[in-house]
Design a protein around this motif. Structure first.
Motif, PDB file in Angstrom:
ATOM      1  N   SER A  61       6.931  -5.545  -8.025  1.00 13.99           N
ATOM      2  CA  SER A  61       7.585  -6.416  -7.061  1.00 13.99           C
ATOM      3  C   SER A  61       8.920  -6.867  -7.640  1.00 13.99           C
ATOM      4  O   SER A  61       9.011  -7.174  -8.830  1.00 13.99           O
ATOM      5  CB  SER A  61       6.739  -7.653  -6.751  1.00 13.99           C
ATOM      6  OG  SER A  61       7.470  -8.513  -5.882  1.00 13.99           O
ATOM      7  N   THR A  63      10.492  -9.366  -5.893  1.00  8.44           N
ATOM      8  CA  THR A  63      10.656 -10.648  -5.208  1.00  8.44           C
ATOM      9  C   THR A  63      10.980 -11.728  -6.235  1.00  8.44           C
ATOM     10  O   THR A  63      10.224 -11.942  -7.191  1.00  8.44           O
ATOM     11  CB  THR A  63       9.381 -11.015  -4.430  1.00  8.44           C
ATOM     12  OG1 THR A  63       9.079  -9.966  -3.510  1.00  8.44           O
ATOM     13  CG2 THR A  63       9.559 -12.326  -3.684  1.00  8.44           C
ATOM     14  N   LYS A  90       6.631  -9.172  -1.761  1.00  6.45           N
ATOM     15  CA  LYS A  90       6.444  -7.792  -1.321  1.00  6.45           C
ATOM     16  C   LYS A  90       6.029  -6.962  -2.532  1.00  6.45           C
ATOM     17  O   LYS A  90       6.715  -6.944  -3.543  1.00  6.45           O
ATOM     18  CB  LYS A  90       7.725  -7.235  -0.712  1.00  6.45           C
ATOM     19  CG  LYS A  90       7.543  -5.861  -0.107  1.00  6.45           C
ATOM     20  CD  LYS A  90       8.778  -5.424   0.644  1.00  6.45           C
ATOM     21  CE  LYS A  90       8.537  -4.090   1.296  1.00  6.45           C
ATOM     22  NZ  LYS A  90       9.690  -3.666   2.091  1.00  6.45           N
ATOM     23  N   VAL A  91       4.889  -6.288  -2.421  1.00  7.41           N
ATOM     24  CA  VAL A  91       4.339  -5.470  -3.504  1.00  7.41           C
ATOM     25  C   VAL A  91       4.319  -4.017  -3.032  1.00  7.41           C
ATOM     26  O   VAL A  91       3.885  -3.723  -1.915  1.00  7.41           O
ATOM     27  CB  VAL A  91       2.914  -5.944  -3.872  1.00  7.41           C
ATOM     28  CG1 VAL A  91       2.319  -5.076  -4.962  1.00  7.41           C
ATOM     29  CG2 VAL A  91       2.928  -7.407  -4.287  1.00  7.41           C
ATOM     30  N   GLN A 100       2.288  -0.535   0.566  1.00 12.27           N
ATOM     31  CA  GLN A 100       2.941  -1.832   0.539  1.00 12.27           C
ATOM     32  C   GLN A 100       1.955  -2.909   0.941  1.00 12.27           C
ATOM     33  O   GLN A 100       1.035  -2.659   1.726  1.00 12.27           O
ATOM     34  CB  GLN A 100       4.130  -1.857   1.493  1.00 12.27           C
ATOM     35  CG  GLN A 100       5.203  -0.882   1.125  1.00 12.27           C
ATOM     36  CD  GLN A 100       6.410  -0.984   2.034  1.00 12.27           C
ATOM     37  OE1 GLN A 100       6.591  -1.965   2.750  1.00 12.27           O
ATOM     38  NE2 GLN A 100       7.257   0.030   2.015  1.00 12.27           N
TER      39      GLN A 100
END
Length: 107
Positions: A61, A63, A90-91, A100
């Motif tokens: 991620s 993020t 968000k991974v 995702q």
């Protein structure tokens, strides 16, 4: 008597550790998909990513506040990630970008 007391204390101490580990949420990757597309956690909680697939994955991620990169995870490997900041994370799998998920991290 002191040995018995020490053993009882050790047993209860281990139970606390086992209880803490049980609080982690397990999450798997299999068939080139995540087991869930969205998970909600609190700040400081941990997700343990488990590769139950027959191929490698690289979960990451970018993020802000919750950046991580697990690197290549071979089948059977697991890795914990503790989320430190509130917000939507968000991974993605770097190897399989269609994999995702969103981790909603609450205060």
């Amino acid at each position: 008597m002191r040995i018995f007391t020490a053993l009882v204390g050790l047993a209860f101490g281990c139970g606390g550790v086992i209880g803490a580990l049980a609080a982690d949420r397990m999450f798997s990757q299999k068939g080139k998909v995540f087991s869930e597309t969205e998970v909600t956690l609190k700040v400081g909680e941990t997700l343990v990513y488990v590769n139950d697939d027959s191929i490698a994955h690289n979960i990451f991620s970018t993020t802000t506040g919750n950046e991580f990169n697990l690197g290549s995870q071979e089948p059977g490997v697991s890795a914990p990630i503790t989320f430190k900041a509130a917000g939507d994370v968000k991974v993605i799998c770097a190897i399989h970008p269609r994999m995702q998920m969103t981790v909603k991290v609450m205060k």
